[in-house]
Design a protein around this motif. Structure first.
Motif, PDB file in Angstrom:
ATOM      1  N   VAL A   1       0.880  -1.176   0.000  1.00  0.00           N
ATOM      2  CA  VAL A   1       0.000   0.000   0.000  1.00  0.00           C
ATOM      3  C   VAL A   1       0.915   1.223   0.000  1.00  0.00           C
ATOM      4  O   VAL A   1       1.742   1.381   0.908  1.00  0.00           O
ATOM      5  CB  VAL A   1      -0.913   0.021   1.242  1.00  0.00           C
ATOM      6  CG1 VAL A   1      -1.829   1.245   1.211  1.00  0.00           C
ATOM      7  CG2 VAL A   1      -1.721  -1.260   1.350  1.00  0.00           C
TER       8      VAL A   1
ATOM      9  N   ASP B   1       1.320   5.404  -0.186  1.00  0.00           N
ATOM     10  CA  ASP B   1       0.674   6.710  -0.034  1.00  0.00           C
ATOM     11  C   ASP B   1       0.900   7.501  -1.320  1.00  0.00           C
ATOM     12  O   ASP B   1       2.022   7.883  -1.635  1.00  0.00           O
ATOM     13  CB  ASP B   1       1.288   7.426   1.180  1.00  0.00           C
ATOM     14  CG  ASP B   1       0.859   8.883   1.282  1.00  0.00           C
ATOM     15  OD1 ASP B   1      -0.083   9.284   0.575  1.00  0.00           O
ATOM     16  OD2 ASP B   1       1.480   9.623   2.077  1.00  0.00           O
TER      17      ASP B   1
ATOM     18  N   SER C   1      -7.778   9.877   1.872  1.00  0.00           N
ATOM     19  CA  SER C   1      -6.512   9.250   1.480  1.00  0.00           C
ATOM     20  C   SER C   1      -6.546   8.973  -0.021  1.00  0.00           C
ATOM     21  O   SER C   1      -7.604   9.017  -0.650  1.00  0.00           O
ATOM     22  CB  SER C   1      -6.308   7.942   2.259  1.00  0.00           C
ATOM     23  OG  SER C   1      -7.467   7.133   2.168  1.00  0.00           O
TER      24      SER C   1
ATOM     25  N   ASN D   1      -4.408   6.126  -2.264  1.00  0.00           N
ATOM     26  CA  ASN D   1      -3.337   5.132  -2.314  1.00  0.00           C
ATOM     27  C   ASN D   1      -3.120   4.590  -3.717  1.00  0.00           C
ATOM     28  O   ASN D   1      -4.033   4.559  -4.543  1.00  0.00           O
ATOM     29  CB  ASN D   1      -3.672   3.941  -1.402  1.00  0.00           C
ATOM     30  CG  ASN D   1      -3.682   4.328   0.061  1.00  0.00           C
ATOM     31  OD1 ASN D   1      -2.732   4.934   0.550  1.00  0.00           O
ATOM     32  ND2 ASN D   1      -4.764   4.016   0.756  1.00  0.00           N
TER      33      ASN D   1
ATOM     34  N   TRP E   1     -11.245  -2.756   0.768  1.00  0.00           N
ATOM     35  CA  TRP E   1     -10.340  -1.626   1.032  1.00  0.00           C
ATOM     36  C   TRP E   1     -10.840  -0.426   0.228  1.00  0.00           C
ATOM     37  O   TRP E   1     -10.703  -0.382  -1.006  1.00  0.00           O
ATOM     38  CB  TRP E   1      -8.907  -1.973   0.626  1.00  0.00           C
ATOM     39  CG  TRP E   1      -8.252  -2.949   1.554  1.00  0.00           C
ATOM     40  CD1 TRP E   1      -8.826  -3.639   2.585  1.00  0.00           C
ATOM     41  CD2 TRP E   1      -6.869  -3.352   1.538  1.00  0.00           C
ATOM     42  NE1 TRP E   1      -7.898  -4.440   3.200  1.00  0.00           N
ATOM     43  CE2 TRP E   1      -6.693  -4.292   2.587  1.00  0.00           C
ATOM     44  CE3 TRP E   1      -5.774  -3.017   0.741  1.00  0.00           C
ATOM     45  CZ2 TRP E   1      -5.457  -4.894   2.850  1.00  0.00           C
ATOM     46  CZ3 TRP E   1      -4.549  -3.609   1.001  1.00  0.00           C
ATOM     47  CH2 TRP E   1      -4.393  -4.526   2.056  1.00  0.00           C
TER      48      TRP E   1
ATOM     49  N   ASN F   1     -10.512   3.054  -1.036  1.00  0.00           N
ATOM     50  CA  ASN F   1      -9.290   3.823  -1.293  1.00  0.00           C
ATOM     51  C   ASN F   1      -9.239   5.177  -0.586  1.00  0.00           C
ATOM     52  O   ASN F   1      -8.218   5.555  -0.038  1.00  0.00           O
ATOM     53  CB  ASN F   1      -9.124   4.022  -2.801  1.00  0.00           C
ATOM     54  CG  ASN F   1      -7.826   4.730  -3.138  1.00  0.00           C
ATOM     55  OD1 ASN F   1      -6.773   4.358  -2.642  1.00  0.00           O
ATOM     56  ND2 ASN F   1      -7.917   5.760  -3.957  1.00  0.00           N
TER      57      ASN F   1
ATOM     58  N   SER G   1      -7.505   3.567   5.815  1.00  0.00           N
ATOM     59  CA  SER G   1      -6.223   3.590   5.099  1.00  0.00           C
ATOM     60  C   SER G   1      -5.067   3.786   6.077  1.00  0.00           C
ATOM     61  O   SER G   1      -4.044   3.102   5.999  1.00  0.00           O
ATOM     62  CB  SER G   1      -6.231   4.704   4.053  1.00  0.00           C
ATOM     63  OG  SER G   1      -4.945   4.872   3.518  1.00  0.00           O
TER      64      SER G   1
ATOM     65  N   HIS H   1       1.645   0.328   5.466  1.00  0.00           N
ATOM     66  CA  HIS H   1       2.069   0.982   4.230  1.00  0.00           C
ATOM     67  C   HIS H   1       3.477   0.550   3.858  1.00  0.00           C
ATOM     68  O   HIS H   1       4.247   0.094   4.685  1.00  0.00           O
ATOM     69  CB  HIS H   1       2.012   2.511   4.384  1.00  0.00           C
ATOM     70  CG  HIS H   1       0.633   3.067   4.154  1.00  0.00           C
ATOM     71  ND1 HIS H   1      -0.444   2.763   4.975  1.00  0.00           N
ATOM     72  CD2 HIS H   1       0.134   3.893   3.199  1.00  0.00           C
ATOM     73  CE1 HIS H   1      -1.522   3.383   4.521  1.00  0.00           C
ATOM     74  NE2 HIS H   1      -1.203   4.072   3.446  1.00  0.00           N
TER      75      HIS H   1
END
Ligand SMILES: [Zn+2]
Length: 268
Positions: A27, A29, A54, A56, A249, A251, A257, A262
């Motif tokens: 994942v 950022d 967020s 991602n 999930w 996004n 998130s 990450h």
């Protein structure tokens, strides 16, 4: 002898000589936004209440096909703007703290290592850095490609080598990555069902829904391309959740998130 050869060749077909599996998912950022009015996504609800979103990207490693990147985030150019970039008409300020190339390099992956880039949809917070991958095969719904290429300002280069998909598709024929056609937010929006060896199934739902409370309350933004299609696509994802019990999930849902591991950490 002939029958043994026949059985062996049938076994190769049955098991899939090239069959592989997804052994890693990172994942990454790829930006975030501060928005002044949540009701842009939830009509009539929480008007004037701000929300952070967020954004991602997801780098997926397949054991025989190599790296596939799902979405490319908001443009890397925002890294140079410490205050972010405000879009007054949308009441949003977008930020990015690290370029995609730097994020990948932090765990030893170069842009040229990425063989496939699959896009949920054409919007700039998902396609901002696509043109940094000129040699990767772009995987996108045909309807989305056609729509994006007809826009007065094309969101990405028309020169990408592309695999245009119509509907659902078992991408590598081994059940590890299944494209789910989920139109509505845009004409050819798609989601990705990922089967991870240890974690199990995960749905990367693009912008089928933007945050958790919209999923819980079945809300569709007014600005979606087709609201009825959007609802049907949410129902489709709900059916997948019922049948396969994957994690969903979302996004742009920042609280969930933030709680996820990450890069450089990853899911197996
Ligand atoms: Zn988005």
């Amino acid at each position: 002898m002939r029958s043994i050869l026949l059985i062996m060749s049938l076994l190769v077909v049955a098991t899939g000589a090239q069959a592989g599996e997804v052994d890693r998912l990172y994942v990454i950022d790829c930006g975030w936004a501060h928005a002044l009015d949540q009701s842009r996504w939830s009509p009539g609800i929480n008007a004037g209440v701000p929300i952070d979103l967020s954004d991602n990207c997801y780098l997926i490693h397949h054991s025989s096909e190599g790296y596939l990147l799902w979405d490319t985030g908001i443009t890397d150019r925002l890294v140079a703007l410490p205050e972010g970039q405000t879009v007054p008409a949308l009441g949003q300020t977008w930020h990015r703290t690290q370029t995609l190339v730097a994020a990948l390099a932090a765990f030893g992956v170069k842009l040229a290592d990425v063989r496939y880039v699959a896009l949920s949809h054409w919007h700039p917070d998902h396609t901002g850095n696509l043109d940094e991958f000129p040699d990767a095969t772009l995987i996108i719904q045909k309807a989305e490609w056609d729509y994006a290429m007809a826009l007065p300002q094309k969101p990405f280069s028309p020169d990408h080598k592309s695999q245009l998909i119509e509907g659902d598709k078992d991408l590598f024929g081994d059940g590890s990555l299944i494209i789910l056609s989920t139109p509505g937010h845009t004409p050819g929006h798609q989601s990705l069902l990922v089967h991870l060896v240890r974690t199990g199934d995960v749905v990367l739902s693009g912008d089928v829904v933007h945050f958790q409370s919209n999923w819980d309350n079945w809300r569709v933004p007014d600005f979606n391309y087709d609201k009825a299609q959007s609802s049907a696509s949410m129902e489709k994802i709900a059916r997948v959740l019922d049948e396969k019990h994957p994690q969903l999930w979302i996004n742009h849902d920042k609280p969930s998130s933030d709680a996820r591991r990450h890069a450089p950490d990853f899911y197996e």
